[in-house]
Design an enzyme around this catalytic site. Structure first.
Site, PDB file in Angstrom:
ATOM      1  N   ASP A   8       7.764  66.817  -8.109  1.00 13.03           N
ATOM      2  CA  ASP A   8       8.774  67.856  -8.365  1.00 13.03           C
ATOM      3  C   ASP A   8       8.822  68.999  -7.340  1.00 13.03           C
ATOM      4  O   ASP A   8       8.919  70.174  -7.716  1.00 13.03           O
ATOM      5  CB  ASP A   8       8.562  68.467  -9.766  1.00 13.03           C
ATOM      6  N   ASP A  45      12.447  65.926 -11.201  1.00 13.50           N
ATOM      7  CA  ASP A  45      12.893  66.355 -12.526  1.00 13.50           C
ATOM      8  C   ASP A  45      14.424  66.313 -12.516  1.00 13.50           C
ATOM      9  O   ASP A  45      15.040  66.873 -11.596  1.00 13.50           O
ATOM     10  CB  ASP A  45      12.372  67.771 -12.793  1.00 13.50           C
ATOM     11  N   HIS A  47      17.590  66.447 -15.196  1.00 13.56           N
ATOM     12  CA  HIS A  47      18.033  66.572 -16.581  1.00 13.56           C
ATOM     13  C   HIS A  47      19.555  66.578 -16.729  1.00 13.56           C
ATOM     14  O   HIS A  47      20.254  67.176 -15.902  1.00 13.56           O
ATOM     15  CB  HIS A  47      17.529  67.887 -17.178  1.00 13.56           C
ATOM     16  N   HIS A  80      17.190  73.898 -15.947  1.00 14.95           N
ATOM     17  CA  HIS A  80      16.735  73.674 -14.566  1.00 14.95           C
ATOM     18  C   HIS A  80      16.960  72.224 -14.162  1.00 14.95           C
ATOM     19  O   HIS A  80      17.043  71.339 -15.006  1.00 14.95           O
ATOM     20  CB  HIS A  80      15.244  74.018 -14.446  1.00 14.95           C
ATOM     21  N   LYS A 105      12.856  61.763 -13.650  1.00 13.48           N
ATOM     22  CA  LYS A 105      12.321  61.880 -15.007  1.00 13.48           C
ATOM     23  C   LYS A 105      13.034  62.984 -15.769  1.00 13.48           C
ATOM     24  O   LYS A 105      13.585  63.912 -15.173  1.00 13.48           O
ATOM     25  CB  LYS A 105      10.809  62.106 -14.979  1.00 13.48           C
ATOM     26  N   CYS A 150       3.603  69.140 -15.043  1.00 15.45           N
ATOM     27  CA  CYS A 150       3.957  67.806 -14.539  1.00 15.45           C
ATOM     28  C   CYS A 150       2.845  67.168 -13.711  1.00 15.45           C
ATOM     29  O   CYS A 150       2.636  65.956 -13.781  1.00 15.45           O
ATOM     30  CB  CYS A 150       5.275  67.870 -13.773  1.00 15.45           C
TER      31      CYS A 150
END
Ligand SMILES: [Zn+2]
Length: 204
Positions: A8, A45, A47, A80, A105, A150
């Site tokens: 990340d 990351d 989302h 985020h 992820k 993480c």
């Protein structure tokens, strides 16, 4: 065979929507380590806008509040690393081009994923363990952001999936809320994660 897992190193965590103090400072070290490894894997990351881990998606909640979900306690974060935004992009100074694999992820709306191996429901696998095995990799070194979330979850899952795992501590940056860094370091040590600093590799 060994691989470097770079967790990340994204705009969102480096001066972005979920900025981690000092995260910018680890990039030169991470880049020198990338140069040293034949196999480099990045995590990202990633989302959807309506992700369950964002406090904005829960009435009356604020950042770092927690909620109970079917899979356990979830910390609520500022929104985020939303898919398709610059916040989700890798930091421009990261030597991302060398990566052979990018594991995204946190893309399931209703499940967070700190670990690169298994999502927070502790059931949904990302496929990383299978990828590493098929590549003949049995040893992983973990760097990136954030040490106590993480990075820690990824490192502990690496051990759980049978990999030899070492965290290169000076190439990580912690969030450290409510003692989370001390707890994560103790939890990692307890399951057998090893710790070194970058000079142990770069000075060889
Ligand atoms: Zn996230």
């Amino acid at each position: 065979m060994k691989a470097l897992l770079v967790v990340d190193v994204q705009n969102g965590f480096i001066g972005g929507n979920l900025a981690v103090a000092g995260a910018n400072n680890i990039i030169p070290t991470v880049n020198r380590l990338i140069d040293e490894f034949d196999t480099v894997i990045l995590t990202q990351d990633y989302h959807p806008k309506d992700h369950i881990s964002f406090y904005q998606n829960h009435d009356g909640k604020k950042p770092f509040d927690t909620i109970e979900l079917p899979y356990g306690t979830q910390v609520l974060w500022n929104a985020h690393c939303i898919q398709g935004t610059t916040d989700a992009d890798f930091h421009a100074n990261l030597k991302a081009d060398k990566a052979e694999l990018i594991i995204r992820k946190g893309f399931h709306q209703d499940i967070d994923s700190y670990s690169a191996f298994m999502e927070a429901d502790r059931a949904t696998r990302t496929g990383l363990a299978g990828y590493l095995r098929e590549r003949g990799i049995d040893t992983v070194y973990v760097v990136g952001i954030a040490t106590d979330f993480c990075v820690a979850w990824t490192a502990m899952d690496a051990v759980a999936f049978g990999f030899d795992c070492t965290v290169i501590t000076d190439a990580t940056a912690p969030i450290d809320i409510d003692g989370s860094l001390d707890k994560a370091m103790a939890d990692m040590a307890e399951v057998g994660v090893k710790f070194i600093t970058s000079k142990d590799i770069l000075n060889q």
